[in-house]
Design a protein around this motif. Structure first.
Motif, PDB file in Angstrom:
ATOM      1  N   ARG A  24      -2.030  13.422  12.364  1.00  0.00           N
ATOM      2  CA  ARG A  24      -0.986  12.471  11.972  1.00  0.00           C
ATOM      3  C   ARG A  24      -1.437  11.551  10.844  1.00  0.00           C
ATOM      4  O   ARG A  24      -0.616  10.874  10.227  1.00  0.00           O
ATOM      5  N   LEU A  25      -2.755  11.529  10.550  1.00  0.00           N
ATOM      6  CA  LEU A  25      -3.261  10.744   9.422  1.00  0.00           C
ATOM      7  C   LEU A  25      -3.486  11.608   8.176  1.00  0.00           C
ATOM      8  O   LEU A  25      -3.999  11.110   7.173  1.00  0.00           O
ATOM      9  N   ARG A 267      -1.307   7.052  12.905  1.00  0.00           N
ATOM     10  CA  ARG A 267      -0.268   7.508  11.981  1.00  0.00           C
ATOM     11  C   ARG A 267      -0.422   6.777  10.644  1.00  0.00           C
ATOM     12  O   ARG A 267      -0.927   5.660  10.589  1.00  0.00           O
ATOM     13  N   ILE A 268       0.051   7.412   9.558  1.00  0.00           N
ATOM     14  CA  ILE A 268      -0.083   6.822   8.231  1.00  0.00           C
ATOM     15  C   ILE A 268       0.550   5.435   8.174  1.00  0.00           C
ATOM     16  O   ILE A 268      -0.059   4.473   7.694  1.00  0.00           O
ATOM     17  N   ASP A 269       1.784   5.312   8.668  1.00  0.00           N
ATOM     18  CA  ASP A 269       2.463   4.022   8.571  1.00  0.00           C
ATOM     19  C   ASP A 269       1.789   2.956   9.428  1.00  0.00           C
ATOM     20  O   ASP A 269       1.699   1.786   9.027  1.00  0.00           O
ATOM     21  N   TYR A 271      -1.418   2.916  10.169  1.00  0.00           N
ATOM     22  CA  TYR A 271      -2.652   2.616   9.421  1.00  0.00           C
ATOM     23  C   TYR A 271      -2.360   1.652   8.272  1.00  0.00           C
ATOM     24  O   TYR A 271      -3.085   0.671   8.055  1.00  0.00           O
ATOM     25  N   PRO A 399       2.067  13.394  -1.215  1.00  0.00           N
ATOM     26  CA  PRO A 399       2.617  13.218   0.135  1.00  0.00           C
ATOM     27  C   PRO A 399       3.188  11.808   0.283  1.00  0.00           C
ATOM     28  O   PRO A 399       2.656  10.850  -0.280  1.00  0.00           O
ATOM     29  N   SER A 401       4.767   9.162   3.409  1.00  0.00           N
ATOM     30  CA  SER A 401       4.937   8.955   4.852  1.00  0.00           C
ATOM     31  C   SER A 401       6.398   8.716   5.188  1.00  0.00           C
ATOM     32  O   SER A 401       7.239   8.489   4.302  1.00  0.00           O
ATOM     33  N   GLU A 402       6.704   8.729   6.480  1.00  0.00           N
ATOM     34  CA  GLU A 402       8.066   8.440   6.926  1.00  0.00           C
ATOM     35  C   GLU A 402       8.524   7.057   6.472  1.00  0.00           C
ATOM     36  O   GLU A 402       9.704   6.840   6.182  1.00  0.00           O
ATOM     37  N   ILE A 407       0.777   8.592  -0.727  1.00  0.00           N
ATOM     38  CA  ILE A 407      -0.653   8.851  -0.582  1.00  0.00           C
ATOM     39  C   ILE A 407      -1.119   9.678  -1.763  1.00  0.00           C
ATOM     40  O   ILE A 407      -0.602  10.780  -2.012  1.00  0.00           O
TER      41      ILE A 407
END
Length: 417
Positions: A24-25, A267-269, A271, A399, A401-402, A407
């Motif tokens: 997820r990251l 998760r990206i968001d 983080y 990429p 994120s939601e 990124i």
């Protein structure tokens, strides 16, 4: 009877699970283990769990690694290879041994099963199991004292979350005495806490077992063909069903803030937002407490500096607001607002960087614009390049994120616009 902290820690073995893929990251975990991902400019995610251990008095640690372990092992050697084995202090990096079975770890419980030999050799009374990818401050000795006082077979660390957010976590359904009645994985309608129906108890992925119980449970689980070999999904429900003494321990924060702080940054968001927490005027998470220091490895870099820069006849001052600036950074006539800068980042004149996370050795060229982005280490952003202002253009190259965070991976070659 164990009267002192030293007595307790002699009977405690600590295992830190740091082997997940971190899917997820992605792409931040493309070529590194999740616990080795940069956080807060100078830290790695695992530094927070390890600092909690050291500040709690724990000096005997096994870190169970798996995917991308070279990056994590490199950081551990640089930052944490300062213990004293002759005094019974150590931090061991333990990749899958594949002795009992010829496979990778199938789940959290299986990672312990495959390392039973550690427990057989040490023969501790208790085992503390931690995750290497959360940000928080906690004294594990207090949880151990609670476990002993309850006469528990297993104690699960948990944190209160609003019920409306509970569907994102593993939720513990508890009785009035905090005995666990059930574990629910991301339930649509999480049960409330007795006496506080507006909140639910989320598992922190922190466990204290009586060693004999842990060994029995992971062996039983390894033989179950229909098991996912996970503590939350399999071990805890099974123990509750068999009336074992399983209790929830409510997280006690040592962060010295009004609001308790614990973040799962898988998760990206999540983080991104946790990094942004650090640059508030009064940050919720306290990096500056000398009584609970956060340790890491820091590169040998010169001090950061801000200078005038620009074209002849139009020299601009550096403008920096609400940002973390690491050593080696040079901001030359650029504007930086709400940004976390890792070491040795250079931002050239007239560039604008806002609401972003910039990793080591990034160079932002003149007149470039970056907004709401994560820039991985070593990226060169050409003069005039724009990131974070045109979602369609960004989506063709990077990429996203939601939550709309762009990124920029470190294996990309950006062309001047």
């Amino acid at each position: 009877m164990l009267r002192t902290n030293a007595d307790r820690f002699k009977q405690l073995t600590t295992l830190i699970m740091a082997g997940g893929r971190g899917e997820r990251l992605y792409p931040l975990t493309r070529d590194r283990a999740k616990p080795a991902v940069t956080f807060g400019g100078i830290y790695r995610i695992i530094d927070f769990t390890l600092s909690n251990c050291i500040d709690s008095g724990i000096r005997r640690l096994y870190i169970l690694t798996q995917y991308g372990s070279l990056s994590l092992d490199h950081h551990l050697r640089l930052a944490w290879d300062v213990v004293h084995p002759e005094m019974g202090e150590f931090i061991y990096n333990v990749p899958p041994q594949q002795v009992l079975v010829n496979r990778w770890y199938r789940g959290t419980a299986d990672s312990i099963y495959q390392n039973i030999k550690i427990l057989q050799e040490e023969r501790p009374q208790w085992v503390l199991i931690l995750s290497g990818d959360h940000v928080y401050k906690m004294n594990y000795l207090e949880m151990l004292d609670y476990h002993i006082a309850q006469g528990a077979d297993l104690t699960v660390g948990c944190v209160e979350v609003p019920r409306a957010e509970g569907s994102a976590f593993g939720i513990l359904h508890v009785a009035a005495d905090h005995a666990i009645k059930n574990f629910l994985e991301k339930p649509k309608d999480p049960p409330g806490i007795p006496g506080d129906p507006e909140h639910a108890l989320a598992s922190m992925g922190i466990y204290i077992f009586n060693t004999e119980v842990l060994v029995q449970e992971v062996i039983r689980d390894a033989r179950a063909v229909d098991s996912s070999h996970d503590f939350g999904k399999d071990i805890i429900p099974s123990m509750v069903e068999r009336d074992c003494r399983v209790f929830a321990y409510s997280f006690r924060d040592v962060n010295k803030k009004e609001v308790r702080y614990w973040r799962d940054i898988g998760r990206i968001d999540a983080y991104f937002e946790a990094n942004m927490d650090l640059i508030a005027i009064d940050p919720i998470f306290n990096l500056y407490d000398p009584d609970w220091p956060l340790r890491t490895y820091q590169r040998q870099c010169p001090p950061a500096k801000t200078i005038f820069g620009g074209d002849p006849g139009f020299i601009s001052p550096a403008i920096v607001e609400d940002s973390l600036i690491s050593n080696g950074c040079i901001i030359s006539g650029a504007t930086v607002r709400r940004v976390v800068l890792s070491p040795n980042v250079h931002i050239d004149y007239y560039a604008e960087v806002t609401d972003s996370i910039i990793w080591d050795d990034v160079h932002v060229g003149p007149r470039a614009k970056v907004r709401r982005a994560i820039i991985e280490d070593g990226v060169r952003i050409p003069p005039g390049f724009i990131i974070g202002f045109d979602r369609e253009a960004d989506a063709r190259r990077f990429p996203i994120s939601e939550g709309g965070v762009v990124i920029v991976p470190n294996n990309i070659n950006l062309q001047e616009e």
